[in-house]
Enzyme design. Structure first.
Site, mmCIF file in Angstrom:
data_model
loop_
_atom_site.group_PDB
_atom_site.id
_atom_site.type_symbol
_atom_site.label_atom_id
_atom_site.label_comp_id
_atom_site.label_asym_id
_atom_site.label_seq_id
_atom_site.Cartn_x
_atom_site.Cartn_y
_atom_site.Cartn_z
ATOM 1 N N LYS A 63 61.601 29.566 73.884
ATOM 2 C CA LYS A 63 61.404 30.465 75.103
ATOM 3 C C LYS A 63 61.929 32.030 74.563
ATOM 4 O O LYS A 63 61.312 32.922 75.099
ATOM 5 C CB LYS A 63 61.829 30.152 76.120
ATOM 6 C CG LYS A 63 61.267 28.813 76.939
ATOM 7 C CD LYS A 63 61.678 28.482 78.157
ATOM 8 C CE LYS A 63 61.266 27.002 78.678
ATOM 9 N NZ LYS A 63 61.863 26.705 80.158
ATOM 10 N N ASP A 100 59.441 29.989 85.535
ATOM 11 C CA ASP A 100 60.379 28.921 85.869
ATOM 12 C C ASP A 100 61.049 29.318 87.279
ATOM 13 O O ASP A 100 61.214 28.366 88.225
ATOM 14 C CB ASP A 100 61.429 28.722 84.462
ATOM 15 C CG ASP A 100 60.705 28.007 83.643
ATOM 16 O OD1 ASP A 100 59.889 27.204 83.666
ATOM 17 O OD2 ASP A 100 61.237 28.428 82.330
ATOM 18 N N ALA A 125 75.007 27.722 83.193
ATOM 19 C CA ALA A 125 74.840 29.105 82.664
ATOM 20 C C ALA A 125 74.062 29.123 81.367
ATOM 21 O O ALA A 125 74.184 29.990 80.572
ATOM 22 C CB ALA A 125 75.965 29.951 82.699
HETATM 23 P P1 ATR Z 1 69.271 24.414 79.207
HETATM 24 O O1 ATR Z 1 68.231 25.264 78.597
HETATM 25 O O2 ATR Z 1 68.819 22.974 79.653
HETATM 26 O O3 ATR Z 1 69.946 25.100 80.435
HETATM 27 P P2 ATR Z 1 71.310 24.686 77.509
HETATM 28 O O4 ATR Z 1 71.043 26.252 77.384
HETATM 29 O O5 ATR Z 1 72.018 24.151 76.487
HETATM 30 O O6 ATR Z 1 70.599 24.111 78.274
HETATM 31 O O7 ATR Z 1 72.588 24.724 78.522
HETATM 32 C C1 ATR Z 1 72.980 23.655 79.375
HETATM 33 C C2 ATR Z 1 74.055 23.780 80.179
HETATM 34 O O8 ATR Z 1 74.568 22.554 80.917
HETATM 35 C C3 ATR Z 1 75.170 24.573 80.162
HETATM 36 O O9 ATR Z 1 75.544 25.533 81.393
HETATM 37 C C4 ATR Z 1 76.455 23.410 79.564
HETATM 38 O O10 ATR Z 1 77.461 24.046 79.822
HETATM 39 P P3 ATR Z 1 78.411 24.775 78.669
HETATM 40 O O11 ATR Z 1 77.819 26.065 78.556
HETATM 41 O O12 ATR Z 1 79.717 24.909 79.269
HETATM 42 O O13 ATR Z 1 78.185 24.045 77.336
HETATM 43 C C5 ATR Z 1 75.939 22.703 80.882
HETATM 44 N N1 ATR Z 1 76.263 21.296 80.752
HETATM 45 C C6 ATR Z 1 76.032 20.532 79.733
HETATM 46 N N2 ATR Z 1 76.452 19.089 80.050
HETATM 47 C C7 ATR Z 1 77.471 19.487 81.084
HETATM 48 C C8 ATR Z 1 78.180 18.449 81.756
HETATM 49 N N3 ATR Z 1 78.542 17.171 81.338
HETATM 50 N N4 ATR Z 1 79.042 19.119 82.671
HETATM 51 C C9 ATR Z 1 78.756 20.178 83.131
HETATM 52 N N5 ATR Z 1 78.034 21.156 82.547
HETATM 53 C C10 ATR Z 1 77.344 20.569 81.422
#
Ligand code: ATR
Length: 276
Positions: A63, A100, A125
């Site tokens: 994206k 989205d 985030a």
């Molecule tokens: P996406 O495109 O699906 O948003 P991403 O850009 O990798 O994927 O982001 C994943 C998000 O889920 C992030 O905000 C991540 O937190 P971090 O930035 O601290 O890594 C969050 N995330 C993933 N696993 C998590 C968990 N078990 N508990 C809370 N937040 C989680």
């Protein structure tokens, strides 16, 4: 007319099924294929458009690249820094859109979740969260709090509109008296079968919880947990998936698909596939 979804992996994508269903609803013919992006997004997209492609969806992890590829960007795509819809215009230029966030807004309205004047808590985030911040602010919410494990990412998102957005850590959030109307889970926690580290009272007080992820069963670990806590309104993200597709369909063809009917259709399809 020829359409496609580009990404990697792509075999799991439900977009062809959804768009074929829209086409059937509208009484038109189209082809919609899955294209695996093995090299650059630009390479795959160039080939697709050169071969007569009219428009495509772009999914993970392409994206951001699609944002750079498009000649012009919609306001939402520019704010999100991400594009999920490309359209070949009559003059040959490629326009980029992000449906989205607007898709989520449409689904929240369909479900009658609190939005206008709502105090919204956004968990996560990452890429998914980034696409929904601007659409949320344009829906007239009263405040937005973004919480993320990695605080810095939440802080960067908050700079989009510092007067209306507050960034905090889970620790800070859990130490406060909860005051939210709607909690949106945009973390990848449900994918791991995990829950974001939010105190139960925050969810209970909000009364409305939405997970951007979806499952064939219509519930995620997050929505199940919220239901167990007695949260009144809980939903997974299947309606968002279909609404963002319907907005792409509208951009390409100017036609309105029936989102609610497609949600029922897809739920039935997924339930059947799970049993098979
Ligand atoms: P996406 O495109 O699906 O948003 P991403 O850009 O990798 O994927 O982001 C994943 C998000 O889920 C992030 O905000 C991540 O937190 P971090 O930035 O601290 O890594 C969050 N995330 C993933 N696993 C998590 C968990 N078990 N508990 C809370 N937040 C989680």
């Amino acid at each position: 007319m020829r359409f496609a979804v580009l990404g990697n992996p792509i075999a799991h994508s439900l977009s062809p099924l959804i768009h074929q269903h829209f086409a059937q609803q509208c009484g038109i013919d189209l082809t919609y294929e899955r294209l695996l992006v093995e090299g650059s997004l630009a390479e795959t997209a160039d080939k697709f458009f050169a071969a007569g492609g009219a428009g495509c969806n772009v999914t993970v992890p392409c994206k951001l690249e699609a944002c750079a590829y498009a000649s012009t960007l919609s306001d939402n795509a520019a704010a999100a820094g991400a594009v999920n819809t490309l359209k070949k215009e009559a003059d040959g230029r490629i326009s980029g859109f992000n449906t989205d966030g607007p898709g989520l807004m449409q689904d929240l309205k369909r479900l009658r979740f609190p939005l206008q004047g709502a105090r919204v808590l956004l968990l996560g985030a990452g890429g998914a969260a980034r696409g929904i911040v601007r659409p949320l602010l344009t829906e007239g919410i009263s405040s937005l709090t973004i919480v993320n494990r990695t605080f810095d990412k939440a802080a960067v998102l908050a700079t989009l509109c510092p007067e209306q957005i507050r960034a905090c850590t889970y620790q800070e959030l859990n130490a406060e008296i909860p005051s939210f109307d709607l909690v949106l889970n945009a973390t990848a926690a449900s994918l791991q079968g995990a829950l974001p580290d939010v105190r139960d009272s925050v969810l209970q007080q909000a009364g409305a919880a939405y997970d951007l992820m979806y499952t064939p069963q219509g519930s995620t670990p997050f929505t199940l947990h919220c239901e167990d806590l007695g949260v009144r309104q809980c939903a997974d993200g299947i309606g968002m998936l279909i609404a963002q597709a319907a907005l792409s369909f509208k951009i390409w063809l100017g036609l309105d698909a029936d989102v609610a009917q497609t949600v029922s259709y897809l739920r039935t399809y997924l339930a059947g596939r799970k049993q098979a």
